[in-house]
Design an enzyme around this catalytic site. Sequence first.
Site, mmCIF file in Angstrom:
data_model
loop_
_atom_site.group_PDB
_atom_site.id
_atom_site.type_symbol
_atom_site.label_atom_id
_atom_site.label_comp_id
_atom_site.label_asym_id
_atom_site.label_seq_id
_atom_site.Cartn_x
_atom_site.Cartn_y
_atom_site.Cartn_z
ATOM 1 N N TYR A 300 0.850 -1.201 0.000
ATOM 2 C CA TYR A 300 0.000 0.000 0.000
ATOM 3 C C TYR A 300 0.878 1.240 0.000
ATOM 4 C CZ TYR A 300 -4.365 2.488 1.226
ATOM 5 O OH TYR A 300 -5.482 3.284 1.239
ATOM 6 N N TYR A 355 -5.439 5.452 -7.338
ATOM 7 C CA TYR A 355 -5.671 5.249 -5.907
ATOM 8 C C TYR A 355 -7.151 4.982 -5.676
ATOM 9 C CZ TYR A 355 -6.371 6.556 -0.994
ATOM 10 O OH TYR A 355 -6.736 6.577 0.333
#
Lengths: 401, 145
Positions: A300, A355
């Site tokens: 991430y 994202y």
Amino acid sequence: MAWVNRDKCAIVGIGATPYYVRGQSWPQTTDQLAGEAIMAACADAGIDVKDIDGFAYYSGAGAGYTGKMDTADFMEQLGIREVGFTAALTSGGGGMAGTGGLATAAIMNGDATYVVSVMALQQLPQSRLGTVFGQAAPTAHNSFMQPSGLVGPGHLMSVLARRHMHLYGTTRDAFFEIVQTQREHAMPRETAVRRKPLTREEYFASPMLADPLCRLDFCLETDGAVAFITTTAERAKDLRQKPVYIHASRHGGTRAWGRAFGWMGMPDPTFASSGHKPVADRLWADTGLTAKDIDVALLYDHFSAMVLMQLEDYGFCEKGEGNDFVLSGKLRYANRKQPGAIPLNTHGGQLSEAYIIGMTHVREAVEQLRGTAVNQVEDAEFALVTGGPAAIPTSGMILRR
Amino acid sequence: MSNYGPASALPGDHIRIATDPYTEPFWQAAREHRLTTCRCANCGHCRIPPTPYCPECQSNRIEWPDLPGTGTIFSYAICTKSPYPDVPDFVYVPIVVDIDGTQGHGARLVANFVGDADEVAIGMKVKVVWTSINDGWELPNFEKA
Ligand SMILES: [Zn+2]
């Protein structure tokens, strides 16, 4: 001890909308984006959307800080007849990779058969995540943070990055290497929002939004939706795609990390970390694997520095050695895995592709393990996917071919 | 190394706080320019923000000692964009401060450094300065000690 549910469930379908620059998905609504992703995931799996009977979310079933993912709404809009499971991991994007575990819990408990996990994100001007903390109404607790002007997640994490630089001599060169590596990975991808080559000059000329982090260390601000379908390994055999097994999935963390950069109370060495070490330790114990066994790492990457800290916390290198490890170039994609290398965010990640609060990482892991990725790691068998370094829970998932 | 120059605190007239029964004593002391902390009256553990229970001993008994008003910078960032659309860009330095007179972790403050941004460093000793904010409250910020 091996995880009790190892390989008992599999991701059998993945679906996504196109990715849009912030705000440009309008006039579609978040329900529309989510619905498109869910239906695409069902089509990919070869099931009818009406076969869905469970929902496993993260981020408190939120969709960004203003939207929501609501099971009743989805049932009504998509014609889903009945559900036996609808639940979310708490807090934010930290739990993203724990959704596989939550879906597995639903299925192994007999609550549901086809569980969907979905995230839709739309960042209209009033709902930009980048400055969310600055715009929030004052509360008794944020009144101890908000007046400092740490207005967004990147500002908060820049303070962690600074401490890491202080303790271990970490440099901006390492952050640049992560950003440039991921940009290169995004370049051949049609789905990626940023595909132009990134030079060193460009990176070091980028505005310092929160020194030591510059704008290019911050992830993209994008819109879109991603969904995946989980079912039993048994059922997966009869479906359209090659199953991608949930080898292990964990979420949680220790009090030392706890509220993380929402409070800044963490002691060393937890302060300058991703908070993932407890989750990492459990995943390795669950599987008997180590970082060396992972073929592709989908970490991430809301902020470049937090990728470096995850590399340490998952044991790709020793704690404090992230700088040199990153600068060795071992994160760069090569179709055949090099000794000691770990191809990082081969889709370009949130820094260069898009994202969607981490879900693009699950999509890339599934493509890698099916053998259909754009930057395919040859014979990829194990993919590590992580949730965001953020307030508990953090999470990680190991997927297997 | 960039040359950021002087750093100021966020403009007080743009800052509002909220309180609850556990945090209000901190802010009432601040109004009198006294820096305090929420200290467990049972075991002495300090915590900020103030919360109902002591994480070490679970006691609900709290005391509010006067602290020296000094501390050490634990980490920081340097920001250059104004958080407010109606305020031109300026340099400000959010800092995490280990507060003198507290013990253990959890009693840090997050505030602004006021002074030369290029001088800020981890380990720097700082002392409190007060910024007047909305509704008559006072906010602790820090300058070089
Ligand atoms: Zn106590």
